[in-house]
Design a protein around this motif. Structure first.
Motif, PDB file in Angstrom:
ATOM      1  N   SER A  14       0.837  -1.200   0.000  1.00 27.72           N
ATOM      2  CA  SER A  14       0.000   0.000   0.000  1.00 27.72           C
ATOM      3  C   SER A  14       0.871   1.248   0.000  1.00 27.72           C
ATOM      4  CB  SER A  14      -0.904   0.006   1.228  1.00 27.72           C
ATOM      5  OG  SER A  14      -1.674   1.176   1.254  1.00 27.72           O
ATOM      6  N   SER A  15       0.435   2.241  -0.724  1.00 30.24           N
ATOM      7  CA  SER A  15       1.150   3.520  -0.726  1.00 30.24           C
ATOM      8  C   SER A  15       0.778   4.345   0.501  1.00 30.24           C
ATOM      9  CB  SER A  15       0.800   4.315  -1.986  1.00 30.24           C
ATOM     10  OG  SER A  15      -0.562   4.712  -1.934  1.00 30.24           O
ATOM     11  N   GLY A  16      -0.397   4.081   1.041  1.00 38.69           N
ATOM     12  CA  GLY A  16      -0.888   4.867   2.160  1.00 38.69           C
ATOM     13  C   GLY A  16      -1.424   6.223   1.728  1.00 38.69           C
ATOM     14  N   ALA A  17      -1.383   6.484   0.430  1.00 34.39           N
ATOM     15  CA  ALA A  17      -1.811   7.782  -0.098  1.00 34.39           C
ATOM     16  C   ALA A  17      -3.325   7.785  -0.320  1.00 34.39           C
ATOM     17  CB  ALA A  17      -1.097   8.079  -1.411  1.00 34.39           C
ATOM     18  N   SER A  18      -3.974   8.799   0.168  1.00 37.88           N
ATOM     19  CA  SER A  18      -5.431   8.891   0.021  1.00 37.88           C
ATOM     20  C   SER A  18      -5.852   9.202  -1.412  1.00 37.88           C
ATOM     21  CB  SER A  18      -5.985   9.960   0.963  1.00 37.88           C
ATOM     22  OG  SER A  18      -5.424  11.219   0.638  1.00 37.88           O
ATOM     23  N   PHE A  19      -4.922   9.688  -2.236  1.00 35.07           N
ATOM     24  CA  PHE A  19      -5.262  10.059  -3.615  1.00 35.07           C
ATOM     25  C   PHE A  19      -5.043   8.930  -4.624  1.00 35.07           C
ATOM     26  CE2 PHE A  19      -1.009  11.540  -2.582  1.00 35.07           C
ATOM     27  CZ  PHE A  19      -0.239  10.942  -3.569  1.00 35.07           C
ATOM     28  N   TYR A  22      -6.732   2.659  -6.362  1.00 32.77           N
ATOM     29  CA  TYR A  22      -6.658   1.224  -6.621  1.00 32.77           C
ATOM     30  C   TYR A  22      -5.217   0.736  -6.680  1.00 32.77           C
ATOM     31  CZ  TYR A  22     -11.548   1.673  -7.917  1.00 32.77           C
ATOM     32  OH  TYR A  22     -12.891   1.931  -7.904  1.00 32.77           O
ATOM     33  N   LEU A  23      -5.042  -0.540  -6.332  1.00 36.26           N
ATOM     34  CA  LEU A  23      -3.753  -1.218  -6.429  1.00 36.26           C
ATOM     35  C   LEU A  23      -3.965  -2.522  -7.182  1.00 36.26           C
ATOM     36  CD1 LEU A  23      -0.751  -1.766  -5.618  1.00 36.26           C
ATOM     37  CD2 LEU A  23      -1.654  -2.796  -3.540  1.00 36.26           C
ATOM     38  N   VAL A  24      -3.280  -2.687  -8.312  1.00 39.49           N
ATOM     39  CA  VAL A  24      -3.347  -3.931  -9.087  1.00 39.49           C
ATOM     40  C   VAL A  24      -2.323  -4.887  -8.501  1.00 39.49           C
ATOM     41  CG1 VAL A  24      -3.033  -4.986 -11.348  1.00 39.49           C
ATOM     42  CG2 VAL A  24      -4.087  -2.724 -11.165  1.00 39.49           C
ATOM     43  N   ASP A  26      -2.005  -9.419  -6.932  1.00 35.07           N
ATOM     44  CA  ASP A  26      -2.564 -10.767  -6.953  1.00 35.07           C
ATOM     45  C   ASP A  26      -2.660 -11.274  -5.515  1.00 35.07           C
ATOM     46  OD1 ASP A  26      -0.035 -11.982  -6.195  1.00 35.07           O
ATOM     47  OD2 ASP A  26       0.584 -11.761  -8.276  1.00 35.07           O
ATOM     48  N   ARG A  27      -3.239 -12.449  -5.330  1.00 39.72           N
ATOM     49  CA  ARG A  27      -3.489 -12.977  -3.981  1.00 39.72           C
ATOM     50  C   ARG A  27      -2.211 -13.409  -3.257  1.00 39.72           C
ATOM     51  NH1 ARG A  27      -8.795 -13.513  -3.245  1.00 39.72           N
ATOM     52  NH2 ARG A  27     -10.103 -13.454  -5.086  1.00 39.72           N
ATOM     53  N   ILE A  28      -1.122 -13.603  -3.988  1.00 42.07           N
ATOM     54  CA  ILE A  28       0.146 -13.965  -3.344  1.00 42.07           C
ATOM     55  C   ILE A  28       0.841 -12.705  -2.834  1.00 42.07           C
ATOM     56  CG2 ILE A  28       2.417 -15.016  -3.700  1.00 42.07           C
ATOM     57  CD1 ILE A  28       0.049 -17.006  -3.779  1.00 42.07           C
ATOM     58  N   ALA A  29       0.963 -11.704  -3.690  1.00 46.40           N
ATOM     59  CA  ALA A  29       1.641 -10.459  -3.315  1.00 46.40           C
ATOM     60  C   ALA A  29       0.824  -9.637  -2.321  1.00 46.40           C
ATOM     61  CB  ALA A  29       1.939  -9.626  -4.557  1.00 46.40           C
ATOM     62  N   SER A  30      -0.488  -9.691  -2.430  1.00 45.66           N
ATOM     63  CA  SER A  30      -1.381  -8.916  -1.559  1.00 45.66           C
ATOM     64  C   SER A  30      -2.498  -9.824  -1.048  1.00 45.66           C
ATOM     65  CB  SER A  30      -1.989  -7.744  -2.331  1.00 45.66           C
ATOM     66  OG  SER A  30      -0.990  -6.917  -2.863  1.00 45.66           O
ATOM     67  N   PRO A  31      -2.213 -10.611  -0.006  1.00 44.62           N
ATOM     68  CA  PRO A  31      -3.218 -11.558   0.500  1.00 44.62           C
ATOM     69  C   PRO A  31      -4.496 -10.856   0.951  1.00 44.62           C
ATOM     70  CG  PRO A  31      -1.057 -11.989   1.478  1.00 44.62           C
ATOM     71  CD  PRO A  31      -0.961 -10.686   0.743  1.00 44.62           C
ATOM     72  N   PRO A  32      -5.657 -11.371   0.544  1.00 50.75           N
ATOM     73  CA  PRO A  32      -6.940 -10.750   0.892  1.00 50.75           C
ATOM     74  C   PRO A  32      -7.148 -10.587   2.402  1.00 50.75           C
ATOM     75  CG  PRO A  32      -7.257 -12.397  -0.806  1.00 50.75           C
ATOM     76  CD  PRO A  32      -5.834 -12.513  -0.352  1.00 50.75           C
ATOM     77  N   GLU A  33      -6.531 -11.427   3.215  1.00 50.95           N
ATOM     78  CA  GLU A  33      -6.736 -11.295   4.664  1.00 50.95           C
ATOM     79  C   GLU A  33      -6.084 -10.025   5.238  1.00 50.95           C
ATOM     80  OE1 GLU A  33      -3.515 -14.571   4.171  1.00 50.95           O
ATOM     81  OE2 GLU A  33      -5.389 -14.004   3.186  1.00 50.95           O
ATOM     82  N   PHE A  34      -5.275  -9.330   4.425  1.00 53.72           N
ATOM     83  CA  PHE A  34      -4.657  -8.081   4.861  1.00 53.72           C
ATOM     84  C   PHE A  34      -5.283  -6.860   4.182  1.00 53.72           C
ATOM     85  CE2 PHE A  34      -1.288 -11.250   5.528  1.00 53.72           C
ATOM     86  CZ  PHE A  34      -1.148 -11.104   6.903  1.00 53.72           C
ATOM     87  N   TYR A  38      -4.545  -1.885   3.539  1.00 57.60           N
ATOM     88  CA  TYR A  38      -4.340  -1.122   2.309  1.00 57.60           C
ATOM     89  C   TYR A  38      -5.227   0.109   2.291  1.00 57.60           C
ATOM     90  CZ  TYR A  38      -1.765  -5.071   0.389  1.00 57.60           C
ATOM     91  OH  TYR A  38      -0.843  -6.041   0.179  1.00 57.60           O
ATOM     92  N   SER A  39      -4.670   1.227   1.886  1.00 53.90           N
ATOM     93  CA  SER A  39      -5.491   2.427   1.719  1.00 53.90           C
ATOM     94  C   SER A  39      -6.220   2.387   0.377  1.00 53.90           C
ATOM     95  CB  SER A  39      -4.638   3.695   1.811  1.00 53.90           C
ATOM     96  OG  SER A  39      -3.634   3.703   0.816  1.00 53.90           O
ATOM     97  N   GLU A  40      -5.700   1.594  -0.560  1.00 54.85           N
ATOM     98  CA  GLU A  40      -6.310   1.451  -1.886  1.00 54.85           C
ATOM     99  C   GLU A  40      -7.290   0.271  -1.894  1.00 54.85           C
ATOM    100  OE1 GLU A  40      -1.970   2.558  -2.136  1.00 54.85           O
ATOM    101  OE2 GLU A  40      -3.092   0.932  -1.239  1.00 54.85           O
TER     102      GLU A  40
END
Length: 94
Positions: A14-19, A22-24, A26-34, A38-40
């Motif tokens: 996550s960038s943490g940026a409010s502007f 979206y973040l493209v 996958d489920r390995i790099a960005s597990p849905p349980e987290f 993410y701010s995006e």
């Protein structure tokens, strides 16, 4: 900033940026349980979000069809045990 911004291949976390909306990934790099971390909003691709293959930047790497490149530590002159720190910044470095 643009009204809609999408992070793709710039930063997998996550960038943490409010502007940035979206973040493209996958489920390995960005597990849905987290997702709450993410701010995006996550746009999770079904397989891998990283568009690359050996033909693009693999240098002189040539794999036989249907075979994976497998090396043992001993093949590379590394000790049998211990930690191995690596940086795979470019596909040709693997």
């Amino acid at each position: 900033p643009a009204k809609l911004q999408v992070n793709f291949l710039a930063w997998v976390a996550s960038s943490g940026a409010s502007f940035i909306q979206y973040l493209v990934s996958d489920r390995i790099a960005s597990p849905p349980e987290f997702i709450q971390d993410y701010s995006e909003k996550l746009l999770l691709w079904p397989h891998c979000y990283f568009p690359s293959d050996l033909r693009q930047s693999g240098g002189d790497i040539r794999l036989p069809k249907g075979r994976a490149l497998k090396k043992r530590r001993s093949d590379l002159g590394l000790p049998r045990e211990g930690h191995l720190l690596s940086g795979f910044n470019q596909l040709w470095k693997i």
